[in-house]
Design an enzyme around this catalytic site. Structure first.
Site, PDB file in Angstrom:
ATOM      1  CG  ASN A   9    -106.472 -21.064  60.440  1.00  0.00           C
ATOM      2  OD1 ASN A   9    -105.940 -19.958  60.525  1.00  0.00           O
ATOM      3  ND2 ASN A   9    -107.752 -21.217  60.111  1.00  0.00           N
ATOM      4  CD1 TRP A  10    -101.181 -20.806  64.949  1.00  0.00           C
ATOM      5  CD2 TRP A  10     -99.846 -18.997  64.846  1.00  0.00           C
ATOM      6  NE1 TRP A  10     -99.933 -21.181  65.362  1.00  0.00           N
ATOM      7  CE2 TRP A  10     -99.088 -20.098  65.301  1.00  0.00           C
ATOM      8  CE3 TRP A  10     -99.223 -17.760  64.696  1.00  0.00           C
ATOM      9  CZ2 TRP A  10     -97.730 -19.979  65.617  1.00  0.00           C
ATOM     10  CZ3 TRP A  10     -97.878 -17.644  65.007  1.00  0.00           C
ATOM     11  CH2 TRP A  10     -97.141 -18.748  65.464  1.00  0.00           C
ATOM     12  CE  LYS A  11    -109.683 -21.241  63.195  1.00  0.00           C
ATOM     13  NZ  LYS A  11    -110.973 -21.800  63.566  1.00  0.00           N
ATOM     14  CG  HIS A  94    -111.270 -20.861  57.671  1.00  0.00           C
ATOM     15  ND1 HIS A  94    -112.277 -20.566  58.560  1.00  0.00           N
ATOM     16  CD2 HIS A  94    -110.549 -21.858  58.220  1.00  0.00           C
ATOM     17  CE1 HIS A  94    -112.147 -21.361  59.614  1.00  0.00           C
ATOM     18  NE2 HIS A  94    -111.110 -22.152  59.435  1.00  0.00           N
ATOM     19  CD  GLU A  96    -113.015 -19.296  61.879  1.00  0.00           C
ATOM     20  OE1 GLU A  96    -111.917 -18.733  61.692  1.00  0.00           O
ATOM     21  OE2 GLU A  96    -113.156 -20.284  62.634  1.00  0.00           O
ATOM     22  CD  GLU A 166    -110.996 -26.215  58.604  1.00  0.00           C
ATOM     23  OE1 GLU A 166    -110.165 -26.531  59.451  1.00  0.00           O
ATOM     24  OE2 GLU A 166    -111.316 -25.034  58.383  1.00  0.00           O
ATOM     25  N   GLY A 172    -113.999 -25.049  66.377  1.00  0.00           N
ATOM     26  CA  GLY A 172    -113.950 -24.264  67.612  1.00  0.00           C
ATOM     27  C   GLY A 172    -115.026 -24.639  68.617  1.00  0.00           C
ATOM     28  CB  SER A 212    -112.864 -29.883  67.506  1.00  0.00           C
ATOM     29  OG  SER A 212    -113.642 -28.721  67.701  1.00  0.00           O
ATOM     30  N   GLY A 233    -106.847 -25.498  64.317  1.00  0.00           N
ATOM     31  CA  GLY A 233    -107.013 -24.155  64.870  1.00  0.00           C
ATOM     32  C   GLY A 233    -106.459 -24.082  66.283  1.00  0.00           C
ATOM     33  N   GLY A 234    -107.327 -24.195  67.255  1.00  0.00           N
ATOM     34  CA  GLY A 234    -106.966 -24.024  68.669  1.00  0.00           C
ATOM     35  C   GLY A 234    -105.720 -24.771  69.097  1.00  0.00           C
TER      36      GLY A 234
HETATM   37  P1  13P Z   1    -110.377 -25.614  65.614  1.00  0.00           P
HETATM   38  O1  13P Z   1    -109.285 -26.646  65.498  1.00  0.00           O
HETATM   39  O2  13P Z   1    -110.090 -24.559  66.628  1.00  0.00           O
HETATM   40  O3  13P Z   1    -111.722 -26.252  65.738  1.00  0.00           O
HETATM   41  O4  13P Z   1    -110.379 -24.831  64.212  1.00  0.00           O
HETATM   42  C1  13P Z   1    -110.383 -25.565  63.048  1.00  0.00           C
HETATM   43  C2  13P Z   1    -110.170 -24.647  61.904  1.00  0.00           C
HETATM   44  O5  13P Z   1    -111.026 -23.851  61.585  1.00  0.00           O
HETATM   45  C3  13P Z   1    -108.883 -24.705  61.205  1.00  0.00           C
HETATM   46  O6  13P Z   1    -108.929 -23.960  60.040  1.00  0.00           O
END
Ligand code: 13P
Length: 251
Positions: A9-11, A94, A96, A166, A172, A212, A233-234
């Site tokens: 998930n590149w956000k 998600h 966020e 999640e 994050g 994470s 994510g990251g």
């Molecule tokens: P991180 O891997 O950066 O913690 O993000 C997880 C996430 O929200 C994937 O959707």
């Protein structure tokens, strides 16, 4: 046997040019994956992502969609538009979006129905906040989110839905849930799915972990019974790290 699904998930990261470069870098690194590999990218990057990934084992996903077919919804994107650019997956609900953009359990349900109707593979996110965990209502929280998300969706359609657990406090932050903490909640979600549908349906459904997840901790998490993949994510912004996670899911 459930197949692992590793999804990035590149956000809100990467331009179309950066998208092309990163997918090109990833392609050879994940070419021999024995799991499904997905990259979810911002809307404006999707066409570039689909083009770059063509002929490879990387499928492309969006990070959201609107529930209506079309109409006066300025700034929104429909399932049909995603399909038309070659998108196969879509993230829904998600944390966020729940936290910053007013997403609710009911709008998650509406988006999920639109995704399924269009033949997109949905990745529905659930997860508790730190406050909810400390109050001891983690399982109640994910159960509520899961039940409302799947309202009016039958077992046949549900089998194609991916759930991503999640925990909000792990996203994050570098604070990953322990293998056992994640497995326990994923197992509880599978129990909820068995209650809504039946055990056979629940046993078929893919439940990922996200928060994470990285090259160092993925193998431990993925070894657990109820963790069928990851939403990353990251670490999905770095080709080498993402490839290590894909490899961990390819056993
Ligand atoms: P991180 O891997 O950066 O913690 O993000 C997880 C996430 O929200 C994937 O959707």
């Amino acid at each position: 046997m459930r197949k692992y699904v590793i999804a990035g998930n590149w956000k809100m990261n990467n331009t179309p040019a950066q998208t092309r470069a990163l997918i090109e870098e990833m392609k050879p690194l994940v070419a021999d994956a024995k799991c499904d590999v997905v990259i979810c990218a911002p809307y404006v990057d999707l066409a570039a992502a689909v083009e770059a990934a063509e002929g490879s084992n990387i499928a492309i996903g969006a990070e959201n969609l609107h529930w209506a077919e079309k109409g006066a919804f300025t700034g929104e994107i429909s399932a049909e538009m995603l399909k038309a650019v070659g998108v196969k997956y879509v993230i829904i609900g998600h944390s966020e979006r729940r936290q910053y953009f007013g997403e609710t359990d009911l709008t998650v349900n509406a988006r999920l129905k639109a995704a399924l109707a269009a033949g997109l593979i949905p990745i529905v996110c659930v997860g508790e906040t730190l406050e909810e965990r400390e109050l001891g209502i983690t399982v109640e929280t994910v159960a509520r989110q899961t039940k409302i998300a799947l309202k009016d969706i039958d077992a046949a359609a549900a089998k194609g839905v991916i759930i991503a657990y999640e925990p909000v406090w792990a996203i994050g932050t570098g604070k990953v849930a322990t293998d056992d903490q994640a497995n326990e909640v994923n197992g509880a979600i599978r129990g909820v799915l068995a209650d809504i549908y039946d055990k056979a349906t629940a046993d078929e459904m893919v439940i990922q972990y996200g928060g994470s997840m990285n090259a160092g901790n993925a193998a431990g998490l993925l070894a657990k019974e109820h963790i069928d993949g990851g939403l990353i994510g990251g670490a999905s912004l770095k080709a080498q790290d993402f490839a290590v996670i894909v490899k961990a899911a390819s056993k």
